[in-house]
Design an enzyme around this catalytic site. Structure first.
Site, mmCIF file in Angstrom:
data_model
loop_
_atom_site.group_PDB
_atom_site.id
_atom_site.type_symbol
_atom_site.label_atom_id
_atom_site.label_comp_id
_atom_site.label_asym_id
_atom_site.label_seq_id
_atom_site.Cartn_x
_atom_site.Cartn_y
_atom_site.Cartn_z
ATOM 1 N N ALA A 1 0.952 -0.994 -0.264
ATOM 2 C CA ALA A 1 -0.110 -0.088 0.155
ATOM 3 C C ALA A 1 0.957 0.993 0.173
ATOM 4 C CB ALA A 1 -1.243 0.170 1.253
ATOM 5 N N CYS A 2 0.733 1.997 -0.999
ATOM 6 C CA CYS A 2 1.317 3.954 -0.882
ATOM 7 C C CYS A 2 -0.268 4.578 -0.735
ATOM 8 C CB CYS A 2 1.807 3.524 -2.046
ATOM 9 S SG CYS A 2 1.545 3.896 -3.568
ATOM 10 N N ASP A 3 0.271 6.470 -1.120
ATOM 11 C CA ASP A 3 -0.822 6.857 -0.805
ATOM 12 C C ASP A 3 -1.679 6.770 -2.192
ATOM 13 O OD1 ASP A 3 -1.787 8.650 0.638
ATOM 14 O OD2 ASP A 3 -1.025 10.489 -0.472
#
Length: 479
Positions: free
Chosen positions: A393-395
């Site tokens: 997950a990332c922004d």
């Protein structure tokens, strides 16, 4: 005997598949019901024949039904099949349909949305493990851009005109029933289909799209009422409340409240299955209700979902209340009368009736579950260890997380593991059933606020990090 059992099993599977299709349509429409009701209120209030005619505000009606509602359906359908990327592709395909057609493209949106999601899903699967590390965002963005460009053109030139022609055929056929006064015969199909949990197929798949189209033209539609009338079910349950036996008589009043006021029609289905002959009550009640609606020339401004009497009244346009209420009352009276005759003529013992209701409730639940099982998207891939789904997950869900997921997947493949699902997501979209979520340490606390069930691996680099190496070792040890 064996052939009969095989034939029965085939019929059950076929029915379950149709139920699953109805469930899919429902899941596409249901999240957007609020938008449809909002449009219905706009129509009821501000068009020239509405409660508060307003030339300025009425300009919201046309663009909402032509653009917004079909795009919402297509977006939801695409997301169900292909995730967020599928949602975008479905919406791109839908805009081609909308611009190329002269009618509101509800049916088209419910086709092109899932189609766009499917195309996106298969394309992503095809490109999986083939994108060079570091080029994930470029490939992902250009893939959806190129596919969207192509789908818009194909939708505009080919799919849209085909759907519009099919829509005209269906509309002409049903309008012919209306013109000849034979619309009530639809109850011969509607009522048995509802009891078999196919109500979503006929409502969301056929009547509601036609109803929205007719509402745009005349401000209301009877199509919203041909299968959703709560009257027949109310009459059946009232008859059981007066003339039923033991359990059926005791439970019917409670079912009335949930069915008539809550709009959950499934509550009366077991009572019909308990005495299948009462389907005659439902057919006659439904047909008499439709006939009454026709005689009064009434309709609703949007689909009443759920089919509660409150939803009916809220979506009734000015000048239609007497006809709408009359249609519900007539359907209730006819269904009550016929069901009462059937129950009074029944000479079976009370115990048999109780067992029959219990069996019918179980059968009703089983029938509904059949559709759910067929329609469920099982993602089991046969991996017997404790790791089945690892999410990065990332922004934004495309850049660093895509890079990390791609590199991690290749590391697993190098050690002979290819049956663990490794995907990248925007931090808000990480699946709740992820076994492990890999996230940058600066985003870890933010993620914990949204998901406190998945195991979190906090890293400093998505490419080479000691925590990722430890995770690889742990996976190897779990084999």
């Amino acid at each position: 005997m064996k052939e009969q059992a095989l034939s029965k099993k085939t019929k059950l599977v076929s029915r379950a598949k149709v139920q699953a299709f109805g469930g899919f349509l429902t899941n596409m429409v249901l999240p957007n019901i609020g938008a449809f009701i909002a449009w219905g209120l706009l129509t009821a209030l501000f068009i020239p024949t509405g409660w508060m005619p307003n030339e300025s505000l009425s300009q919201l009606v046309g663009p909402t039904i032509i653009y917004l509602l079909p795009l919402l359906l297509a977006y939801s359908g695409g997301r169900m099949v292909g995730g967020q990327r599928g949602a975008v592709l479905g919406a791109l395909g839908a805009i081609g349909l909308i611009i190329g057609a002269d009618i509101p493209m509800f049916l088209g949106a419910m086709i092109i949305g899932p189609l766009g999601g499917y195309v996106m899903k298969k394309t992503d699967e095809l490109l999986e493990d083939k994108i060079p590390v570091g080029f994930e965002m470029v490939v992902n963005n250009f893939t959806i851009g190129i596919l969207g460009f192509a789908l818009m053109i194909v939708s505009y030139l080919l799919i849209g005109p085909a759907i519009e022609a099919a829509n005209r055929l269906v509309t002409v056929a049903i309008e012919a029933l209306v013109a000849t006064g034979f619309l009530p015969i639809l109850s011969l199909v509607n009522e048995p289909a509802k009891v078999l949990f196919l109500n979503n197929v006929i409502d969301q798949g056929i009547y509601y799209p036609l109803g929205m189209q007719q509402t745009l033209e005349v401000g209301k539609s009877i199509y919203f009422m041909v299968a959703s009338n709560p009257g027949p079910g109310l009459g059946l349950l009232l008859a059981y409340s007066f003339y039923g036996k033991k359990v059926a008589k005791r439970t019917a009043p409670g079912a009335i409240i949930i069915h008539f006021f809550g709009g959950i029609h499934e509550l009366y289905f077991p009572y019909v299955l308990m005495k299948p002959i009462t389907i005659l009550s439902m057919i006659l009640g439904g047909a008499s209700g439709i006939l009454t609606f026709q005689l009064f020339g009434v309709g609703l401004v949007a689909g009443p979902s759920p089919g509660s009497i409150f939803a009916y009244l809220a979506l009734t346009p000015r000048g239609n209340f007497i006809g709408v209420i009359a249609g519900v009352l007539v359907a209730t009276a006819v269904s009550f009368f016929v069901t009462s005759l059937i129950l009074k003529a029944d000479k079976s013992a009370d115990e048999d009736d109780d067992e029959s209701l219990t069996d019918s409730i179980k059968k009703s639940k089983m029938m509904k579950e059949e559709g759910k099982k067929i329609g469920a998207n099982y993602s089991s891939k046969g991996f017997s260890g404790q790791f089945k789904k690892i999410s990065f997950a990332c922004d934004a869900g495309m850049g660093s997380s895509a890079l990390g997921a791609s590199a991690f997947k290749k590391q697993l493949k190098n050690i002979g593991i290819d049956d663990i699902e490794v995907k990248n997501y925007r931090i808000e979209d990480v699946p709740k059933d992820s076994d492990v979520v890999v996230v940058h340490k600066d985003l870890a606390e933010r993620f914990k606020l949204m998901n406190d069930t998945s195991r979190i691996v906090s890293i400093e680099s998505y490419l080479k990090d000691k925590e990722l190496e430890s995770l690889i070792d742990e996976i190897k040890d779990s084999l």
